[in-house]
Design a protein around this motif. Structure first.
Motif, PDB file in Angstrom:
ATOM      1  N   VAL A 182       0.843  -1.199   0.000  1.00 29.49           N
ATOM      2  CA  VAL A 182       0.000   0.000   0.000  1.00 29.49           C
ATOM      3  C   VAL A 182       0.880   1.252   0.000  1.00 29.49           C
ATOM      4  CG1 VAL A 182      -1.616   1.356   1.374  1.00 29.49           C
ATOM      5  CG2 VAL A 182      -2.000  -1.092   1.061  1.00 29.49           C
ATOM      6  N   ILE A 183       1.944   1.241   0.808  1.00 27.01           N
ATOM      7  CA  ILE A 183       2.868   2.380   0.835  1.00 27.01           C
ATOM      8  C   ILE A 183       3.555   2.540  -0.516  1.00 27.01           C
ATOM      9  CG2 ILE A 183       4.972   3.292   1.892  1.00 27.01           C
ATOM     10  CD1 ILE A 183       4.147   1.877   4.477  1.00 27.01           C
ATOM     11  N   LEU A 184       3.986   1.423  -1.100  1.00 23.85           N
ATOM     12  CA  LEU A 184       4.640   1.481  -2.415  1.00 23.85           C
ATOM     13  C   LEU A 184       3.683   2.014  -3.473  1.00 23.85           C
ATOM     14  CD1 LEU A 184       7.051   0.814  -4.271  1.00 23.85           C
ATOM     15  CD2 LEU A 184       6.096  -1.491  -4.521  1.00 23.85           C
ATOM     16  N   PHE A 185       2.416   1.628  -3.416  1.00 24.77           N
ATOM     17  CA  PHE A 185       1.432   2.100  -4.396  1.00 24.77           C
ATOM     18  C   PHE A 185       1.284   3.618  -4.336  1.00 24.77           C
ATOM     19  CE2 PHE A 185      -2.965   3.309  -5.347  1.00 24.77           C
ATOM     20  CZ  PHE A 185      -3.092   2.835  -6.637  1.00 24.77           C
ATOM     21  N   PHE A 186       1.071   4.145  -3.131  1.00 28.42           N
ATOM     22  CA  PHE A 186       0.896   5.597  -3.005  1.00 28.42           C
ATOM     23  C   PHE A 186       2.194   6.346  -3.268  1.00 28.42           C
ATOM     24  CE2 PHE A 186      -2.898   4.225  -0.624  1.00 28.42           C
ATOM     25  CZ  PHE A 186      -3.852   5.041  -1.235  1.00 28.42           C
ATOM     26  N   HIS A 187       3.324   5.720  -2.938  1.00 24.78           N
ATOM     27  CA  HIS A 187       4.615   6.332  -3.243  1.00 24.78           C
ATOM     28  C   HIS A 187       4.819   6.424  -4.755  1.00 24.78           C
ATOM     29  CE1 HIS A 187       8.851   7.373  -2.681  1.00 24.78           C
ATOM     30  NE2 HIS A 187       9.154   6.449  -3.575  1.00 24.78           N
ATOM     31  N   SER A 188       4.338   5.424  -5.485  1.00 23.32           N
ATOM     32  CA  SER A 188       4.529   5.397  -6.936  1.00 23.32           C
ATOM     33  C   SER A 188       3.595   6.367  -7.663  1.00 23.32           C
ATOM     34  CB  SER A 188       4.317   3.977  -7.472  1.00 23.32           C
ATOM     35  OG  SER A 188       5.241   3.075  -6.898  1.00 23.32           O
ATOM     36  N   ILE A 189       2.384   6.567  -7.121  1.00 20.81           N
ATOM     37  CA  ILE A 189       1.462   7.494  -7.771  1.00 20.81           C
ATOM     38  C   ILE A 189       1.585   8.915  -7.226  1.00 20.81           C
ATOM     39  CG2 ILE A 189      -0.185   5.635  -8.215  1.00 20.81           C
ATOM     40  CD1 ILE A 189      -1.940   6.819  -5.981  1.00 20.81           C
ATOM     41  N   LEU A 193       5.954  -0.056 -10.988  1.00 22.34           N
ATOM     42  CA  LEU A 193       5.842  -0.337  -9.559  1.00 22.34           C
ATOM     43  C   LEU A 193       4.400  -0.239  -9.075  1.00 22.34           C
ATOM     44  CD1 LEU A 193       9.012   1.428  -8.101  1.00 22.34           C
ATOM     45  CD2 LEU A 193       8.702  -0.945  -8.804  1.00 22.34           C
ATOM     46  N   THR A 194       3.611   0.644  -9.679  1.00 20.97           N
ATOM     47  CA  THR A 194       2.196   0.728  -9.321  1.00 20.97           C
ATOM     48  C   THR A 194       1.482  -0.576  -9.647  1.00 20.97           C
ATOM     49  OG1 THR A 194       2.195   3.117  -9.740  1.00 20.97           O
ATOM     50  CG2 THR A 194       0.055   2.008  -9.695  1.00 20.97           C
ATOM     51  N   HIS A 195       1.734  -1.107 -10.830  1.00 14.42           N
ATOM     52  CA  HIS A 195       1.120  -2.387 -11.223  1.00 14.42           C
ATOM     53  C   HIS A 195       1.633  -3.526 -10.341  1.00 14.42           C
ATOM     54  CE1 HIS A 195      -1.036  -1.259 -14.951  1.00 14.42           C
ATOM     55  NE2 HIS A 195      -0.131  -0.303 -15.029  1.00 14.42           N
ATOM     56  N   MET A 196       2.932  -3.506 -10.009  1.00 15.33           N
ATOM     57  CA  MET A 196       3.491  -4.553  -9.159  1.00 15.33           C
ATOM     58  C   MET A 196       2.861  -4.531  -7.773  1.00 15.33           C
ATOM     59  SD  MET A 196       7.579  -4.742  -9.978  1.00 15.33           S
ATOM     60  CE  MET A 196       7.772  -5.883  -8.603  1.00 15.33           C
ATOM     61  N   ALA A 197       2.661  -3.325  -7.225  1.00 13.73           N
ATOM     62  CA  ALA A 197       2.072  -3.218  -5.887  1.00 13.73           C
ATOM     63  C   ALA A 197       0.659  -3.786  -5.864  1.00 13.73           C
ATOM     64  CB  ALA A 197       2.071  -1.751  -5.439  1.00 13.73           C
ATOM     65  N   VAL A 198      -0.135  -3.491  -6.898  1.00 11.34           N
ATOM     66  CA  VAL A 198      -1.501  -4.015  -6.963  1.00 11.34           C
ATOM     67  C   VAL A 198      -1.483  -5.536  -7.098  1.00 11.34           C
ATOM     68  CG1 VAL A 198      -3.643  -4.017  -8.292  1.00 11.34           C
ATOM     69  CG2 VAL A 198      -2.408  -1.866  -7.929  1.00 11.34           C
ATOM     70  N   ALA A 199      -0.604  -6.053  -7.965  1.00 11.43           N
ATOM     71  CA  ALA A 199      -0.513  -7.504  -8.154  1.00 11.43           C
ATOM     72  C   ALA A 199      -0.070  -8.198  -6.869  1.00 11.43           C
ATOM     73  CB  ALA A 199       0.459  -7.818  -9.291  1.00 11.43           C
ATOM     74  N   CYS A 227       2.495  -3.212 -19.187  1.00 10.42           N
ATOM     75  CA  CYS A 227       1.925  -3.616 -17.903  1.00 10.42           C
ATOM     76  C   CYS A 227       0.476  -4.065 -18.059  1.00 10.42           C
ATOM     77  CB  CYS A 227       2.018  -2.468 -16.905  1.00 10.42           C
ATOM     78  SG  CYS A 227       3.709  -2.045 -16.407  1.00 10.42           S
ATOM     79  N   CYS A 228      -0.283  -3.363 -18.888  1.00  3.19           N
ATOM     80  CA  CYS A 228      -1.666  -3.779 -19.145  1.00  3.19           C
ATOM     81  C   CYS A 228      -1.709  -5.138 -19.841  1.00  3.19           C
ATOM     82  CB  CYS A 228      -2.367  -2.727 -19.995  1.00  3.19           C
ATOM     83  SG  CYS A 228      -2.633  -1.148 -19.154  1.00  3.19           S
TER      84      CYS A 228
END
Length: 304
Positions: A34-41, A57-63, A142-143
């Motif tokens: 969750v931290i990585l996701f918000f850090h990436s966006i 990294l956003t896609h990786m965090a969600v996966a 990524c998509c």
């Protein structure tokens, strides 16, 4: 009698240790992603340019969150409530989402390592053109990883038959709350070839980065700071981070594949073996966000 009691006690403690480890992984890993996701966006939220690596990294965090939470939430419920938390449809959904998350994590890590290798390539005319186009294909790549995983594992829900009977609980039950049948050999070969292709690309790109970093280290003289350390270029620091990420992924992938192959080949589905596989599957999604956050190139730090 005492020997049997001692074995049962050790087995109970081992299972409890595995369950505790898995629950800790779910909590810590989910928080890290969750931290990585918000850090990436955050660049988008702050009105800055979104780097290609931030997209990946956003896609990786969600996966990674899907890998941890899809089985993690029902597992947590099952650990504290003496009943099966899922229906047959729930079992199918959980296993499918976890496999899609794992496939996307593998594909995204491959995209990340390959892109990082391109950023370190020599500034020749042919490479400059590829490097200029690479950021434009990161988002579509990524998509594509998501679409590829959704299609690749579409057979998984058909092989999940529903929750197992929780009565007369024994150490030999097939899984912790869902049962499954072995897929056809064709799908197993397809999944194996897919994983092998992505891992080969990761190893190739990592090997290329090692060679490029070695040449860079021989040619370039770093600027000495007042402390006497060598200041590390962001590209070099990022490449080393990706190398660590790839090595971590490959290690846990090989370990998990070894345990899974042993269980499948010998039809040995004892609970401790299944839980060990669960822990190994969750290791990379738990470690990777902290590795990426602690070694972020934007963070002022010296080479290490």
């Amino acid at each position: 009698l005492s020997m049997s009691f001692h074995k049962n006690t050790l087995r109970t403690r081992s299972l409890a240790a595995l369950e505790t480890t898995y629950l800790i992984q779910i909590g810590v890993g989910s928080l890290g992603n969750v931290i990585l996701f918000f850090h990436s966006i955050s660049p988008i939220l702050l009105g800055h340019n979104w780097r290609p690596t931030d997209v990946i990294l956003t896609h990786m965090a969600v996966a990674d969150l899907l890998v941890l939470l899809s089985p993690g939430i029902p597992y947590t419920v099952a650990a504290f409530v003496s009943r099966n938390p899922l229906s047959s449809l729930g079992c199918k959904f959980v296993y499918y989402i976890q496999r899609v998350g794992r496939g996307t994590t593998l594909c995204s890590t491959c995209v990340l390592s390959t892109y990082q290798a391109f950023t370190l390539t020599p500034r020749r005319a042919e490479w400059v053109m590829l490097r200029g186009r690479a950021p434009k294909v990161i988002g579509p790549s990524c998509c594509t990883c998501w679409m590829f995983s959704f299609l690749m594992y579409i057979i998984v829900p058909l092989k999940i038959t529903g929750p197992q009977n929780m009565h007369n609980y024994t150490d030999s039950q097939g899984n912790w709350f869902c049962s499954s049948s072995f897929p056809k050999a064709g799908f197993v070969y397809l999944w194996s070839i897919s994983d092998a292709t992505f891992i080969t690309l990761m190893v190739w790109s990592s090997g290329s980065m090692v060679l490029l970093l070695h040449r860079h280290h021989q040619r370039v003289q770093y600027i000495h700071t007042r402390t006497g350390h060598h200041k590390c270029p962001p590209e070099t620091r990022a490449a080393r981070t990706i190398l660590m990420l790839v090595v971590t992924f490959v290690i846990f992938y090989v370990l998990n594949s070894t345990f899974a192959f042993y269980a499948t080949a010998l039809f040995d589905f004892r609970l401790w073996l299944i839980q060990t596989c669960d822990v190994l599957v969750s290791c990379f999604p738990t470690i990777s966000p902290f590795l990426l956050l602690l070694r972020d190139p934007r963070t002022p730090r010296f080479c290490s």
